[in-house]
Write a protein that holds these residues in place. Structure first.
Motif, PDB file in Angstrom:
ATOM      1  N   THR A 129       0.834  -1.199   0.000  1.00  0.00           N
ATOM      2  CA  THR A 129       0.000   0.000   0.000  1.00  0.00           C
ATOM      3  C   THR A 129       0.871   1.253   0.000  1.00  0.00           C
ATOM      4  O   THR A 129       0.617   2.212  -0.737  1.00  0.00           O
ATOM      5  N   ASP A 159      -5.756  -1.237  -5.021  1.00  0.00           N
ATOM      6  CA  ASP A 159      -5.156  -1.804  -3.821  1.00  0.00           C
ATOM      7  C   ASP A 159      -6.031  -2.947  -3.337  1.00  0.00           C
ATOM      8  O   ASP A 159      -7.108  -2.722  -2.814  1.00  0.00           O
ATOM      9  N   GLU A 160      -5.584  -4.156  -3.542  1.00  0.00           N
ATOM     10  CA  GLU A 160      -6.305  -5.365  -3.130  1.00  0.00           C
ATOM     11  C   GLU A 160      -7.746  -5.365  -3.621  1.00  0.00           C
ATOM     12  O   GLU A 160      -8.675  -5.351  -2.811  1.00  0.00           O
ATOM     13  N   GLN A 166      -7.880   0.318  -0.651  1.00  0.00           N
ATOM     14  CA  GLN A 166      -8.049  -0.964   0.035  1.00  0.00           C
ATOM     15  C   GLN A 166      -9.408  -1.043   0.738  1.00  0.00           C
ATOM     16  O   GLN A 166     -10.065  -2.066   0.740  1.00  0.00           O
TER      17      GLN A 166
HETATM   18 MG   LIG Z   1      -2.248  -2.746   1.950  1.00  0.00          MG
END
Ligand SMILES: [Mg+2]
Ligand SMILES: Nc1ncnc2c1ncn2[C@@H]1O[C@H](COP(=O)(O)OP(=O)(O)OP(=O)(O)O)[C@@H](O)[C@H]1O
Lengths: 251, 248
Positions: free
Chosen positions: A41, A162-163, A85
């Motif tokens: 991140t 992010d993810e 995220q």
């Molecule tokens: Mg992360």
């Protein structure tokens, strides 16, 4: 194309990124993989300029992004889309308003044109009939998908995720992966995705960067990843039981 | 400690610099300001009325009991209540109460936006997040709080009248004569000027504490406490300075 050269960053007295370099090409889904807490991140936030790097350089095409001031960055930012995220939807706005927000802010489109674009983006992520709902009324996976719709509303040149599939069921997760790959090709975007999901690594991994403790340990693609002799990478890739068994039986 | 305070003070002014840069899409800022007028202004009317009514009542009763002396004409009770309400209670005390209500609301709202990455999302799109979030709040309170002060003055004086006459400490005609006697209109101006300063302090100080949150919900809670404490202290400090400047 995005190029990062030797970037380092310390946070709270600890070095969380150490001298990382990488090149991300357009039309490709570039993956950054690594354990939880390895610095994915932070790396992504450095690339987009939400965290200021201590040293190194970040190039967008031939523009040295990290040296630009807020005003100059704005021009490049309008071409960025990002999925955070935790989705980061604006919780005082409805689904429709969330996706429309960048259009409201930066375009001179008429209301109908904007609505058409919003509905198109929402359809792309399989969200229909939810325009009037608030983020608090959505499930985690729906929030992610709405956030993707918002990220692609402005037809960005650069997409950061992010993810995108953490917390999603395997099927939805695959749908999201495919979606990201499709729009990347469609708009010839430079896409960077953080993930620790091996499934999407094996699906999407045209270019993979492995990060451990803030350092880049390995770089390659999905066909190289199983044969690599990087010990840390093998530990990561073969962490789950199924993968381990497959490896054993392959021997 | 001193250093922390000074660097915080510097960061506060830098944030204000970001807040007051030119808005990119005035229409959107206008719409946000309207929303804030409702949530920060209209929704505060109720509490202001309740507090002012009882404050006015108590001031009238206390002035009455403290001046129970045949030398003083009773209409002075009305006069005394009027001047305390206008000069101090409707501007300063109401501001302190709004610091509690509006200030904690602002700090926790912005703090939550910070920890859930909504502020990052704005910045990433190229929006000046400080200006987009904070400026409408500042403008809305600067526009609306003077009305709150006027409402407070009116309900305060009315409260004194209703309770004072019901309790029998003053007759209706004396009270009404008293609140008109030797009236100095400048006092209203003074109260409104103070209100503007206090409104600015409440919104900017609380926004600052919300904007710089790092961490999780625990820190958001702390930020909203800090917002209330710091706004209140600055209100009291500025109150002293303004009183000296405006009334001397
Ligand atoms: Mg992360
Ligand atoms: N603001 C901060 N201050 C201090 N340290 C931080 C900060 N943000 C992140 N870190 C540290 O940097 C490291 C990398 O964090 P990061 O969030 O990038 O991990 P990640 O790879 O994204 O993990 P995950 O997969 O769990 O999301 C962690 O050890 C974290 O403690």
């Amino acid at each position: 194309m995005i190029r990062v050269e030797n970037i380092s960053l310390s946070l709270g007295g600890r070095e969380v990124l150490k001298d990382v370099s990488a090149v991300f090409e357009p039309g490709k889904t570039n993956l950054i993989i690594g354990k939880s807490g390895s610095g994915k991140t932070v790396f992504l936030k450095c690339i987009v300029g939400l965290l200021e790097i201590d040293s190194g350089a970040i190039w967008y095409g031939d523009v040295l992004f990290n040296k630009l001031d807020f005003r100059a960055r704005k021009e490049i930012r309008k071409e960025m889309g990002m999925l955070f995220q935790g989705s980061a939807l604006f919780d005082s706005m409805t689904v429709e308003e969330n996706v429309r927000f960048p259009l409201d802010m930066f375009t001179t489109m008429s209301y109908d044109e904007k609505l058409e674009r919003v509905n198109f983006c929402l359809e792309r992520v399989n969200i229909t009939d939810s325009n009037r709902l608030l983020p608090s009324e959505l499930s985690g996976g729906m929030k992610k998908r709405v956030a993707i719709a918002r990220a692609i509303a402005m037809k960005p040149r650069y997409l950061f995720c992010d993810e995108p599939n953490s917390g999603l069921d395997p099927k939805t997760s695959i749908v999201i992966d495919e979606l990201i790959r499709e729009i990347t090709l469609e708009l010839n975007m430079t896409t960077i995705v953080n993930t620790h999901d091996m499934n999407s690594v094996m699906e999407n991994g045209e270019k993979i960067i492995f990060i451990e403790e803030g350092e880049k340990c390995w770089e390659g693609n999905k066909s190289q990843i199983l044969q690599s002799d990087c010990k840390l990478l093998n530990e990561f890739v073969f962490a789950n039981a199924l993968a381990k068994q497959l490896k054993e039986s392959a021997r | 400690m001193t250093f922390r305070f000074l660097s915080g003070f510097g960061a506060y002014w830098m944030l204000l610099g970001k807040v007051f840069s030119r808005p990119e899409k005035p229409v959107i800022y206008y719409r946000q300001t309207m929303k804030e007028l409702v949530s920060l202004g209209l929704r505060s009317i109720g509490i202001v009325i309740i507090i002012s009514f009882f404050m006015g009542a108590v001031i009238t009763l206390q002035t009455a009991y403290n001046t129970e002396n045949p030398i003083y004409p009773t209409y002075l009770i009305g006069l005394g209540a009027r001047d305390s309400i206008i000069l101090e209670f409707s501007s300063t005390i109401v501001a302190l109460i709004l610091a509690g209500k509006v200030g904690s609301n602002i700090a926790s709202e912005i703090g939550t936006m910070r920890i859930t990455e909504q502020i990052d999302a704005l910045e990433l799109m190229g929006v000046n997040s400080a200006s987009y979030i904070i400026l409408p709040k500042v403008v809305a309170t600067l526009i609306f709080n003077p009305f709150l002060t006027l409402i407070s003055i009116i309900t305060g004086i009315a409260g004194g009248w209703i309770v004072g006459t019901t309790a029998g400490v003053i007759t209706s005609s004396d009270y009404i004569y008293g609140i008109q006697y030797a009236f100095i209109p400048y006092y209203i101006t003074y109260a409104l000027i103070k209100t503007l300063f206090f409104a600015f302090i409440i919104t900017t100080v609380s926004s600052y504490h919300g904007y710089i949150v790092e961490g999780g919900s625990l820190e958001v809670g702390r930020a909203s406490t800090k917002a209330v404490v710091y706004s209140s202290v600055f209100i009291l400090l500025v109150n002293v300075i303004l009183t000296q400047l405006l009334l001397s």
